[in-house]
Motif scaffolding. Structure first.
Motif, PDB file in Angstrom:
ATOM      1  N   ALA A  52      62.104  48.398  53.817  1.00 22.31           N
ATOM      2  CA  ALA A  52      63.285  48.099  54.648  1.00 22.31           C
ATOM      3  C   ALA A  52      63.328  46.618  55.010  1.00 22.31           C
ATOM      4  O   ALA A  52      64.387  45.980  54.968  1.00 22.31           O
ATOM      5  CB  ALA A  52      63.263  48.954  55.914  1.00 22.31           C
ATOM      6  N   VAL A  53      62.164  46.067  55.365  1.00 21.58           N
ATOM      7  CA  VAL A  53      62.103  44.645  55.688  1.00 21.58           C
ATOM      8  C   VAL A  53      62.401  43.804  54.453  1.00 21.58           C
ATOM      9  O   VAL A  53      63.161  42.824  54.498  1.00 21.58           O
ATOM     10  CB  VAL A  53      60.723  44.288  56.265  1.00 21.58           C
ATOM     11  N   ALA A  54      61.822  44.190  53.303  1.00 22.38           N
ATOM     12  CA  ALA A  54      61.994  43.424  52.069  1.00 22.38           C
ATOM     13  C   ALA A  54      63.452  43.364  51.630  1.00 22.38           C
ATOM     14  O   ALA A  54      63.922  42.330  51.126  1.00 22.38           O
ATOM     15  CB  ALA A  54      61.131  44.027  50.963  1.00 22.38           C
ATOM     16  N   PHE A  55      64.189  44.460  51.825  1.00 20.39           N
ATOM     17  CA  PHE A  55      65.585  44.508  51.387  1.00 20.39           C
ATOM     18  C   PHE A  55      66.569  44.204  52.518  1.00 20.39           C
ATOM     19  O   PHE A  55      67.771  44.341  52.348  1.00 20.39           O
ATOM     20  CB  PHE A  55      65.893  45.876  50.772  1.00 20.39           C
ATOM     21  N   GLY A  56      66.053  43.809  53.663  1.00 21.47           N
ATOM     22  CA  GLY A  56      66.927  43.412  54.762  1.00 21.47           C
ATOM     23  C   GLY A  56      67.753  44.545  55.335  1.00 21.47           C
ATOM     24  O   GLY A  56      68.897  44.330  55.764  1.00 21.47           O
ATOM     25  N   ILE A  57      67.178  45.744  55.382  1.00 24.62           N
ATOM     26  CA  ILE A  57      67.890  46.882  55.968  1.00 24.62           C
ATOM     27  C   ILE A  57      68.056  46.613  57.465  1.00 24.62           C
ATOM     28  O   ILE A  57      67.070  46.341  58.163  1.00 24.62           O
ATOM     29  CB  ILE A  57      67.117  48.200  55.738  1.00 24.62           C
ATOM     30  N   PRO A  58      69.272  46.702  58.009  1.00 29.62           N
ATOM     31  CA  PRO A  58      69.488  46.289  59.415  1.00 29.62           C
ATOM     32  C   PRO A  58      68.727  47.099  60.451  1.00 29.62           C
ATOM     33  O   PRO A  58      68.272  46.547  61.451  1.00 29.62           O
ATOM     34  CB  PRO A  58      71.006  46.451  59.595  1.00 29.62           C
ATOM     35  N   ARG A  59      68.579  48.424  60.240  1.00 24.24           N
ATOM     36  CA  ARG A  59      68.040  49.254  61.326  1.00 24.24           C
ATOM     37  C   ARG A  59      67.109  50.327  60.772  1.00 24.24           C
ATOM     38  O   ARG A  59      67.419  50.982  59.772  1.00 24.24           O
ATOM     39  CB  ARG A  59      69.187  49.908  62.093  1.00 24.24           C
TER      40      ARG A  59
END
Length: 621
Positions: free
Chosen positions: A391-398
């Motif tokens: 999630a952090v790597a792909f810039g998932i907002p939440r």
């Protein structure tokens, strides 16, 4: 001839009749000959004029048997306009004859309202007596517990039912005793149920208290059980207002009524704002919490709902349900393991969800305590890290982690691994653009492996019901309630918070077992309760907050924010060295290592045998 035409002709007859009666009243039944010509000229004009006005006001679109206050208001409006228009027309029409006495213009409308209202009331009374009188006589006698609005609506509905016959009502106190609601008398207070049931030979009671606090509902349920009366209840007012059910759709009192939690109300607008039109992903989507999260999310119109699940069968069942009940939701069912970094990266890289609800976890305390301890670590901690890292790597907002109260001062492997998952999210909360929230709650009713289905099976089999300890207590909430509060917390978070749900009052498991036995119509002599001793990793009392934590309020009354222990720099890198090792790790080593990574963890029952009691596992979690 249609019924509406018959009603119209009846009203025309009423216009003529009341015009004549107005003259009789005005002249004390002796109409002077000089006024008869004006009477004759005016009558057909009044018939045409008032008949047209009555029809124009839509008085013949309704059904007489359901005539009520709105119909009377329409009659008043129509006759009121006729009262104003009729004199104006007649002044011109009868100008060559003696005028119509002014009192006629007042008397005739009053008489017409009485006629039209009276005929409708008489017809409804006759029809209901004819249609429903025989049905009520055939129905089972029942007592309604409560004398409020819900009871009024219930009695009205049951009057048309062939299944039930209301013999009376009971209220909170005896202040209303002797009064009547729709012909049904208030016979006393709730405490009088045993006496009233005996006097009237009643075996059923319907609890009509959907808006009262759960303490009262539970108390009334206990009164029914003690009186030997089968307890039924009515739907929640919200369900009736939304048209999901009728107030007359009574059902048996279930375990949720016994546990008694006040209904949850979330800020639907706030939740909808961050879910509508978004791509939303749920891991563990086939589980108890995961599947309910999917159902609740579907209400808020996401553009895409990604259901990530390891179990093929659970994923298939979820797809079938959504095809039947949520056909407009674009569902993407994906099989996969949260520990599989390649698969997780593939899914997040392709779909780029706006929100991830991470519900995938192993949750059964005794099962995860020894032989499966390392798998609990890998699934609950490493699996969380794989999804959160991606999630952090792909810039998932939440990213919202679904946690448990067993992560608070954990004494078992399952609770410690969930606390470890929380710490992973805390460590990653400072990296990248992903906003992390953690939501803790306790046991959910009806979830896989929970105490309720276990008790139900044991009662159905004739007992005994097994409870681990006389003093063991747990917090409970319904699966829909838990899912709604997870969504609410996700909408409120600013990043890094641990949300604690208001779990209400803890419930003694032994008392819950006793209530369920009585609710089934059996007694303690027929079905025994056997205490089997605490299982591996089990503690008597669950906590919502760790000792070193404090909370602060939020704008939602059932959500608070915990101030958790911080995660030190470098902690996550060191943890990953342990999580990624390939060799098998046994239970004792897992517990030793968990004490290193989770300072609050204090193993309990670590010497208790594991494999033998699993086959006969008693309920308690």
């Amino acid at each position: 001839m249609s019924r509406s035409l018959l009603v119209f002709l009846s009203d025309l007859f009423g216009v003529a009749l009341t015009w004549w009666l107005a003259y009789l009243i005005r002249f004390n039944t002796d109409i002077p000959a000089a006024f008869i010509p004006a009477f004759g000229v005016a009558l057909p004009i009044v018939l045409l004029l008032q008949g047209a006005l009555l029809r124009a006001f839509g008085l013949y679109r309704g059904i007489w048997v359901f005539a009520s206050l709105p119909d009377l208001l329409r009659i008043l409006r129509a006759v009121g306009v006729a009262t104003l228009v009729t004199p104006l027309v007649l002044v011109v029409a009868v100008r060559y004859h003696p005028t119509v006495p002014r009192l006629i213009y007042i008397l005739q409308p009053l008489l017409l309202v009485m006629y039209m209202g009276g005929t409708r009331a008489l017809y409804r009374t006759w029809k209901e007596f004819r249609l429903y009188g025989a049905l009520r006589a055939q129905g089972q006698p029942v007592i309604v517990m409560g004398a409020g609005e819900a009871a009024v609506g219930l009695i009205r509905e049951l009057s048309r039912s062939s299944e039930w016959r209301v013999v009376g009502l009971l209220d909170k106190t005896r202040e209303s005793e002797g009064r009547e609601i729709y012909g049904c008398k208030v016979l006393g207070a709730f405490a009088d149920l045993a006496r009233v049931a005996t006097e009237h030979r009643v075996g059923h009671a319907i609890i009509a208290l959907p808006q009262e606090r759960h303490e009262l509902r539970r108390s009334v349920t206990s009164i029914c059980v003690r009186a030997g009366v089968k307890a039924l209840t009515v739907p929640a007012i919200e369900d009736v207002m939304l048209g999901r059910v009728n107030v007359g759709d009574v059902r048996q009192v279930d375990v949720e009524d016994l546990l008694g939690r006040d209904p949850v109300r979330i800020n639907a607008a706030e939740v909808k704002e961050y879910l509508r039109g978004k791509t939303v992903m749920v891991t563990g989507a086939g589980g108890s919490i995961g599947s309910e999260l999917c159902r609740q999310i579907a209400r808020f119109e996401p553009s895409v709902l990604i259901c990530f699940e390891l179990s093929e069968f659970a994923l298939y069942r979820l797809c079938e349900e959504f095809q039947a009940y949520f056909p407009n939701v674009q569902l993407v069912p994906l099989a996969g393991d949260v520990k599989d970094a390649v698969r997780v990266d593939e899914v997040l890289g392709r779909y780029r969800p706006h929100v991830i609800f991470h519900a995938a976890a192993y949750k059964h305390v005794p099962l995860m305590e020894d032989a499966n301890a390392w798998q609990a670590v890998r699934n609950n901690a490493l699996g969380t890290w794989q999804v959160a890292r991606s999630a952090v790597a792909f810039g998932i907002p939440r990213f919202v982690l679904v946690s448990t109260d067993k992560a608070v001062n954990p004494v078992n492997v399952m609770g410690a691994t969930k606390r470890l998952a929380e710490q992973v999210c805390q460590a990653l909360a400072t990296h990248g653009r992903t906003q992390f929230e953690i939501v803790r709650f306790g046991n959910v009713l009806g979830s896989a492996g929970s105490v309720i289905p276990k008790f139900q099976e044991q009662i159905a089999a004739g007992g005994p019901v097994t409870v681990t300890h006389p003093e063991i207590t747990r917090y409970f909430m319904s699966i829909p309630e838990a899912a709604q509060l997870v969504l609410q917390a996700g909408s409120m978070g600013k990043g890094g918070e641990i949300f604690v749900l208001d779990m209400g009052e803890p419930v003694k498991i032994a008392e819950l077992a006793e209530d369920m036995i009585r609710l089934s119509g059996r007694s303690g002599e027929e079905i025994r309760i056997v205490f089997t001793g605490l299982r591996p990793g089990e503690k008597l009392y669950e906590e919502v907050l760790a000792d070193a934590e404090e909370t602060r309020a939020t704008h939602h009354p059932k959500l608070r924010i915990a101030r958790a222990l911080p995660v030190e720099d470098g902690w996550l890198d060191a943890l990953l060295l342990w999580l990624r090792q390939r060799r098998p790790v046994d239970g004792p080593e897992v517990r030793r290592e968990l004490r290193r990574w989770v300072p609050e963890y204090t193993p309990a029952n670590i010497t208790a045998p594991h494999l033998r009691p699993i086959a006969k596992a008693s309920a308690g979690n």
